[in-house]
Design a protein around this motif. Structure first.
Motif, PDB file in Angstrom:
ATOM      1  N   UNK A 130       0.832  -1.209   0.000  1.00  0.00           N
ATOM      2  CA  UNK A 130       0.000   0.000   0.000  1.00  0.00           C
ATOM      3  C   UNK A 130       0.863   1.253   0.000  1.00  0.00           C
ATOM      4  N   UNK A 131       1.936   1.218   0.761  1.00  0.00           N
ATOM      5  CA  UNK A 131       2.831   2.376   0.810  1.00  0.00           C
ATOM      6  C   UNK A 131       3.529   2.584  -0.525  1.00  0.00           C
ATOM      7  N   UNK A 132       3.969   1.494  -1.150  1.00  0.00           N
ATOM      8  CA  UNK A 132       4.596   1.601  -2.468  1.00  0.00           C
ATOM      9  C   UNK A 132       3.613   2.176  -3.477  1.00  0.00           C
ATOM     10  N   UNK A 133       2.385   1.684  -3.459  1.00  0.00           N
ATOM     11  CA  UNK A 133       1.372   2.176  -4.395  1.00  0.00           C
ATOM     12  C   UNK A 133       1.125   3.664  -4.197  1.00  0.00           C
ATOM     13  N   UNK A 134       1.062   4.076  -2.934  1.00  0.00           N
ATOM     14  CA  UNK A 134       0.834   5.486  -2.638  1.00  0.00           C
ATOM     15  C   UNK A 134       1.992   6.350  -3.152  1.00  0.00           C
ATOM     16  N   UNK A 135       3.226   5.896  -2.958  1.00  0.00           N
ATOM     17  CA  UNK A 135       4.387   6.659  -3.391  1.00  0.00           C
ATOM     18  C   UNK A 135       4.446   6.764  -4.911  1.00  0.00           C
ATOM     19  N   UNK A 136       4.080   5.716  -5.598  1.00  0.00           N
ATOM     20  CA  UNK A 136       4.055   5.758  -7.065  1.00  0.00           C
ATOM     21  C   UNK A 136       2.977   6.724  -7.544  1.00  0.00           C
ATOM     22  N   UNK A 137       1.786   6.630  -6.961  1.00  0.00           N
ATOM     23  CA  UNK A 137       0.662   7.475  -7.380  1.00  0.00           C
ATOM     24  C   UNK A 137       0.873   8.944  -7.029  1.00  0.00           C
ATOM     25  N   UNK A 138       1.685   9.207  -6.002  1.00  0.00           N
ATOM     26  CA  UNK A 138       1.956  10.603  -5.633  1.00  0.00           C
ATOM     27  C   UNK A 138       3.214  11.140  -6.318  1.00  0.00           C
ATOM     28  N   UNK A 139       3.766  10.346  -7.253  1.00  0.00           N
ATOM     29  CA  UNK A 139       4.936  10.763  -8.037  1.00  0.00           C
ATOM     30  C   UNK A 139       6.104  11.161  -7.128  1.00  0.00           C
ATOM     31  N   UNK A 140       6.379  10.300  -6.158  1.00  0.00           N
ATOM     32  CA  UNK A 140       7.463  10.531  -5.204  1.00  0.00           C
ATOM     33  C   UNK A 140       8.785  10.792  -5.920  1.00  0.00           C
ATOM     34  N   UNK A 141       9.109   9.950  -6.886  1.00  0.00           N
ATOM     35  CA  UNK A 141      10.376  10.085  -7.618  1.00  0.00           C
ATOM     36  C   UNK A 141      10.429  11.414  -8.364  1.00  0.00           C
ATOM     37  N   UNK A 142       9.362  11.746  -9.074  1.00  0.00           N
ATOM     38  CA  UNK A 142       9.353  12.974  -9.862  1.00  0.00           C
ATOM     39  C   UNK A 142       9.444  14.212  -8.987  1.00  0.00           C
ATOM     40  N   UNK A 143       8.833  14.153  -7.797  1.00  0.00           N
ATOM     41  CA  UNK A 143       8.886  15.320  -6.904  1.00  0.00           C
ATOM     42  C   UNK A 143      10.279  15.504  -6.325  1.00  0.00           C
ATOM     43  N   UNK A 144      10.941  14.403  -5.999  1.00  0.00           N
ATOM     44  CA  UNK A 144      12.327  14.512  -5.566  1.00  0.00           C
ATOM     45  C   UNK A 144      13.196  15.041  -6.694  1.00  0.00           C
ATOM     46  N   UNK A 145      12.917  14.576  -7.899  1.00  0.00           N
ATOM     47  CA  UNK A 145      13.687  14.984  -9.072  1.00  0.00           C
ATOM     48  C   UNK A 145      13.575  16.479  -9.302  1.00  0.00           C
ATOM     49  N   UNK A 146      12.348  16.995  -9.210  1.00  0.00           N
ATOM     50  CA  UNK A 146      12.125  18.417  -9.482  1.00  0.00           C
ATOM     51  C   UNK A 146      12.710  19.307  -8.396  1.00  0.00           C
ATOM     52  N   UNK A 147      13.012  18.728  -7.224  1.00  0.00           N
ATOM     53  CA  UNK A 147      13.512  19.525  -6.111  1.00  0.00           C
ATOM     54  C   UNK A 147      15.031  19.566  -6.037  1.00  0.00           C
ATOM     55  N   UNK A 148      15.702  18.718  -6.817  1.00  0.00           N
ATOM     56  CA  UNK A 148      17.163  18.690  -6.756  1.00  0.00           C
ATOM     57  C   UNK A 148      17.733  19.944  -7.398  1.00  0.00           C
ATOM     58  N   UNK A 149      18.618  20.630  -6.685  1.00  0.00           N
ATOM     59  CA  UNK A 149      19.110  21.935  -7.095  1.00  0.00           C
ATOM     60  C   UNK A 149      20.253  21.838  -8.094  1.00  0.00           C
ATOM     61  N   UNK A 150      20.376  22.898  -8.929  1.00  0.00           N
ATOM     62  CA  UNK A 150      21.585  23.134  -9.693  1.00  0.00           C
ATOM     63  C   UNK A 150      21.817  22.253 -10.895  1.00  0.00           C
ATOM     64  N   UNK A 151      20.813  21.472 -11.317  1.00  0.00           N
ATOM     65  CA  UNK A 151      21.012  20.649 -12.498  1.00  0.00           C
ATOM     66  C   UNK A 151      19.857  20.861 -13.456  1.00  0.00           C
ATOM     67  N   UNK A 172      11.307  17.662  -0.890  1.00  0.00           N
ATOM     68  CA  UNK A 172      10.392  17.493  -2.022  1.00  0.00           C
ATOM     69  C   UNK A 172       9.574  18.768  -2.194  1.00  0.00           C
ATOM     70  N   UNK A 173       9.173  19.020  -3.423  1.00  0.00           N
ATOM     71  CA  UNK A 173       8.316  20.174  -3.692  1.00  0.00           C
ATOM     72  C   UNK A 173       7.429  19.845  -4.887  1.00  0.00           C
ATOM     73  N   UNK A 174       6.138  19.602  -4.653  1.00  0.00           N
ATOM     74  CA  UNK A 174       5.427  19.774  -3.389  1.00  0.00           C
ATOM     75  C   UNK A 174       5.455  18.506  -2.528  1.00  0.00           C
ATOM     76  N   UNK A 175       5.072  18.682  -1.257  1.00  0.00           N
ATOM     77  CA  UNK A 175       4.738  17.557  -0.402  1.00  0.00           C
ATOM     78  C   UNK A 175       3.249  17.263  -0.611  1.00  0.00           C
ATOM     79  N   UNK A 176       2.893  15.990  -0.623  1.00  0.00           N
ATOM     80  CA  UNK A 176       1.502  15.604  -0.867  1.00  0.00           C
ATOM     81  C   UNK A 176       0.903  15.068   0.430  1.00  0.00           C
ATOM     82  N   UNK A 177      -0.122  15.744   0.919  1.00  0.00           N
ATOM     83  CA  UNK A 177      -0.713  15.413   2.220  1.00  0.00           C
ATOM     84  C   UNK A 177      -2.170  14.981   2.068  1.00  0.00           C
TER      85      UNK A 177
END
Length: 338
Positions: A130-151, A172-177
């Motif tokens: 359930x946690x994995x599904x939630x992280x995929x659906x909330x685009x966890x990877x993409x949000x971390x990606x968009x928050x990484x500075x300087x690249x 992360x930006x945004x955080x999904x609550x």
């Protein structure tokens, strides 16, 4: 009585450990067998180039196996097994910690880098399905990606070696609550938002990422006879530093950033030990101005401003965010080169 309780507890622990081992062995055997079934189907169909064809063959196999072994060999399941083999070509790299349901979820992630990231984080953070599904659906990877500075966004990716090397790696930006159940743009106070986060602390820790341990809410600090209150205080044991979070229900102001910078400075000087790394400050807000953040905070500041959303973002929203960030970076480069 105490001796009896001790014996019962010891036996109970032995039984639980035995059951977990049986489950682990059963799960690993099932995953490996499904992988081998998928490999057999692909190879008998003529290899990967022809693996997407042969629906009639799958139906025939399903009919024969279902008659002999019962459910579990439907055409859908057999196609999943085939996809399993095609997606994870290195069978020896399959993770013992992950179940068949984990892998079915991972197979839906088309981006290979994202899929590898989710697989690694799933093991390291012990995510349930359930946690994995939630992280995929909330685009966890993409949000971390968009928050990484300087690249440049086009050049960025996140791998196992990139996780938690520096403070910016946890932001992360945004955080999904969405788990708070609060309607978007509703009228609620910062205190109510804070209480909702505490009530759903386990899910909030999942959203924050790896290594977080909750310390306190409304943590008071005092100097010169004045009291200040930190909304939420955490410690990240992987980065070895305090993480200070302030909640804002409106747009970000320079006063919000200045206050957080003060908290970070105080904790670095008065609270952190010699073994600790410098504290991190995160201001969670509804919206922010990148220019305001840039011109308010000193360079190399450990203070970050991130938005929060009360609903799961769509893929289109994340695509727009990534595109917007890339355009801003390109514009800054052009201005700097002039």
């Amino acid at each position: 009585m105490e001796l009896e309780k001790e014996i019962v507890n010891d036996i109970r622990n032995i039984v639980y450990q035995a059951r977990n081992k049986v489950y682990q062995v059963t799960n690993n055997t099932m995953v490996q067998s499904y992988y081998e079934i998928g490999r057999t189907i692909v190879e008998k169909q003529g290899g990967m180039e022809k693996a997407e064809y042969g629906s009639e063959l799958i139906k025939t196999i399903s009919k024969e196996l279902s008659a002999e072994f019962g459910r579990g060999f439907t055409t859908t399941n057999l196609k999943n097994m085939r996809t399993f083999y095609l997606t994870f070509q290195k069978g020896h790299a399959l993770r013992d910690e992950l179940s068949w349901t984990h892998y079915r979820l991972l197979m839906r992630v088309e981006n290979k880098k994202a899929r590898n990231f989710y697989e690694e984080e799933c093991v390291n953070s012990n995510w349930s399905t359930r946690q994995l599904e939630r992280q995929i659906h909330s685009f966890y990877y993409e949000r971390l990606l968009s928050s990484k500075d300087g690249k440049s966004t086009k050049d960025k990716s996140i791998g196992e070696d990139d996780i938690l090397k520096s403070p910016s790696d946890i932001i992360k930006d945004p955080y999904v609550l969405e788990f708070l159940g609060l309607p978007d743009q509703a009228s609620f106070s910062e205190k109510e938002l804070e209480s909702a986060l505490i009530s759903h602390l386990q899910k909030f820790l999942l959203e924050l990422g790896r290594g977080f341990s909750f310390i306190a809410r409304q943590k008071r600090i005092t100097f010169d006879g004045r009291h200040f209150y930190i909304d939420l205080l955490f410690y990240n044991y992987l980065l070895k530093c305090f993480v200070i979070i302030d909640l804002k229900i409106g747009d970000l102001t320079h006063q919000d950033l200045g206050q957080m910078q003060m908290y970070v400075n105080y904790y670095e000087e008065k609270v952190s030990s010699k073994e600790d790394n410098p504290p991190i400050g995160i201001v969670l807000c509804v919206d922010k101005s990148e220019s305001l953040v840039k011109y308010t905070l000193p360079k190399n500041s450990n203070v970050y401003a991130s938005r929060y959303k009360l609903y799961l973002p769509s893929e289109e929203e994340l695509r727009i965010e990534l595109h917007k960030e890339y355009n801003l970076l390109e514009l800054e480069k052009r201005i700097g080169n002039k």
